[in-house]
Design a protein around this motif. Structure first.
Motif, PDB file in Angstrom:
ATOM      1  N   GLY A 169      -0.030  -8.253  -5.400  1.00 18.48           N
ATOM      2  CA  GLY A 169      -0.726  -7.208  -6.137  1.00 18.48           C
ATOM      3  C   GLY A 169       0.194  -6.045  -6.469  1.00 18.48           C
ATOM      4  N   GLN A 170      -0.336  -5.089  -7.240  1.00 21.50           N
ATOM      5  CA  GLN A 170       0.434  -3.894  -7.588  1.00 21.50           C
ATOM      6  C   GLN A 170       0.731  -3.098  -6.324  1.00 21.50           C
ATOM      7  N   LYS A 171       1.945  -2.626  -6.210  1.00 22.75           N
ATOM      8  CA  LYS A 171       2.349  -1.914  -5.013  1.00 22.75           C
ATOM      9  C   LYS A 171       1.894  -0.453  -5.040  1.00 22.75           C
ATOM     10  N   GLU A 174       2.721   3.300  -4.396  1.00 19.85           N
ATOM     11  CA  GLU A 174       4.003   4.000  -4.490  1.00 19.85           C
ATOM     12  C   GLU A 174       4.062   5.184  -3.533  1.00 19.85           C
ATOM     13  N   SER A 221      -7.318   4.548  -4.405  1.00 14.13           N
ATOM     14  CA  SER A 221      -7.751   3.194  -4.059  1.00 14.13           C
ATOM     15  C   SER A 221      -7.601   2.930  -2.562  1.00 14.13           C
ATOM     16  N   ARG A 265      -6.024  -0.698   1.517  1.00 11.13           N
ATOM     17  CA  ARG A 265      -6.817  -0.944   0.327  1.00 11.13           C
ATOM     18  C   ARG A 265      -8.066  -1.724   0.718  1.00 11.13           C
ATOM     19  N   ASP A 301       6.149  -5.622   1.044  1.00 12.39           N
ATOM     20  CA  ASP A 301       5.600  -6.342  -0.097  1.00 12.39           C
ATOM     21  C   ASP A 301       4.416  -5.628  -0.728  1.00 12.39           C
ATOM     22  N   ARG A 302       3.985  -4.498  -0.121  1.00 11.02           N
ATOM     23  CA  ARG A 302       2.824  -3.788  -0.651  1.00 11.02           C
ATOM     24  C   ARG A 302       3.102  -2.333  -0.998  1.00 11.02           C
TER      25      ARG A 302
END
Length: 257
Positions: free
Chosen positions: A71-73, A75, A102, A139, A240-241
Motif C-alpha cells: 500500500g501507499q506508505k 510519510e 488515516s 492504519r 515497508d509501510r
C-alpha cells in the motif's frame, strides 16, 4: 545455470511483478508447486523463503503463502516539529494531523527512572525521574502498528502529566513541542539520527514485520535555545509501510531545496 529454487523464485517473482499474481493473492500450495516444477518440497520451500526474504510474499500460519499488499506508505518528514508548533485550527486539527488522518494513534504515559543510556542522552543523573510517552500509529486496515515511538521528557520540566492524551495525537509523538512551550521552554533545533537495520525480535513482534523487511530507526534529540537537551525519543518504523522524507533549507531562500 541457476539452481532450480532460483528458477522457481524467478518465475513466481515475474508473476507477481506482472500482476498475474496480484496483491493478497494466494500462491499455489507447496505440493502443487512441487508437482508443477517437478521438484521436491525442500526446493519449493527454499524458493518461497527467497521471496519472503525479499518482502514479496508472506506466510500465514495454516493458510498458505500470499502476495504481500504494497500500500501507499505513510510519510515521516523532518519538519514535523515546525508543523506541530503551529496553532490548531478551530476544530482542534492541525496541518500535521491532516497529513496523518488515516492513522489511529494510541498513547500511553508512565513515570520511569533514567537508566545509563537515557541519562547520557539527556545529560542528567542516573535515576532521574522521566516521563515516557509511547505512541503506536496504525492504519485501520492493518492489524499491527506501522510505527512505535517512545519519547522521554524530564518529569520536573512538564509534570504533572501533560494532557490530553487522545487518539488525535501525532503518530510521531510531537506533542512535546506544545508541552515544552507551555512550560516556557523554547525549542531551538532537533537532531535525528536515522538508520535502517533488521528488526529485533521484540520489534518484529510489535510491528508484525515479515522476514526480510527492515525497520527505519530514528533517534531524536531536541534542544532548547540554551543548547540543553529537553527531549529524546526512539522511533521505530516498518520499512515497508513508512517512508522517511527529508528536506534541506537553501542558504539563500531558507526554503526547502
Amino acid at each position: 545455470m541457476a539452481n532450480r529454487y532460483e528458477q522457481i523464485a524467478a518465475d513466481l517473482r515475474k508473476q507477481i511483478e506482472d500482476g498475474a499474481l496480484p496483491a493478497a493473492a494466494r500462491l499455489p500450495s507447496e505440493s502443487a508447486l512441487a508437482l508443477h516444477h517437478r521438484v521436491g518440497l525442500p526446493t519449493v520451500r527454499h524458493a518461497l523463503n527467497v521471496l519472503q526474504a525479499e518482502g514479496l510474499i508472506e506466510k500465514r500460519h495454516g493458510r498458505g503463502n500470499f502476495v504481500r499488499a504494497m500500500g501507499q506508505k505513510v510519510e515521516y518528514v523532518n519538519d514535523r516539529t515546525r508543523r506541530a508548533a503551529q496553532p490548531p485550527g478551530p476544530d482542534g486539527s492541525s496541518l500535521e494531523r491532516a497529513l496523518d488522518d488515516s492513522s489511529e494513534v494510541t498513547v500511553s504515559c508512565c513515570e520511569i527512572r533514567a537508566n545509563d543510556e537515557l541519562a547520557s542522552r539527556m545529560n542528567v543523573q542516573v535515576e532521574t525521574r522521566l516521563l515516557e510517552f509511547s505512541y503506536r500509529g496504525r492504519r485501520p486496515k492493518d492489524e499491527a502498528p506501522y510505527s512505535i515511538v517512545r519519547s522521554y521528557l524530564l518529569y520536573a520540566m512538564v509534570a504533572p502529566t501533560p494532557t490530553p492524551l487522545t487518539s488525535t495525537a501525532s503518530p510521531w509523538g510531537n506533542e512535546y513541542v506544545h508541552w515544552l512551550t507551555a512550560a516556557g521552554i523554547e525549542l531551538d533545533h532537533v537532531v535525528e539520527r536515522l538508520t535502517a537495520r533488521p528488526p529485533s525480535a521484540r520489534e518484529a513482534a510489535e510491528l508484525g514485520i515479515s522476514p526480510g523487511v527492515a525497520v527505519i530507526a530514528i533517534q531524536r534529540t531536541s534542544y532548547d535555545t540554551h543548547d540543553t537537551v529537553v527531549e529524546t525519543a526512539d522511533l521505530v518504523m516498518s520499512g515497508d509501510r513508512v517512508a522517511a522524507v527529508y528536506s534541506t533549507p537553501c542558504a539563500r531562500t531558507r526554503q526547502p531545496c
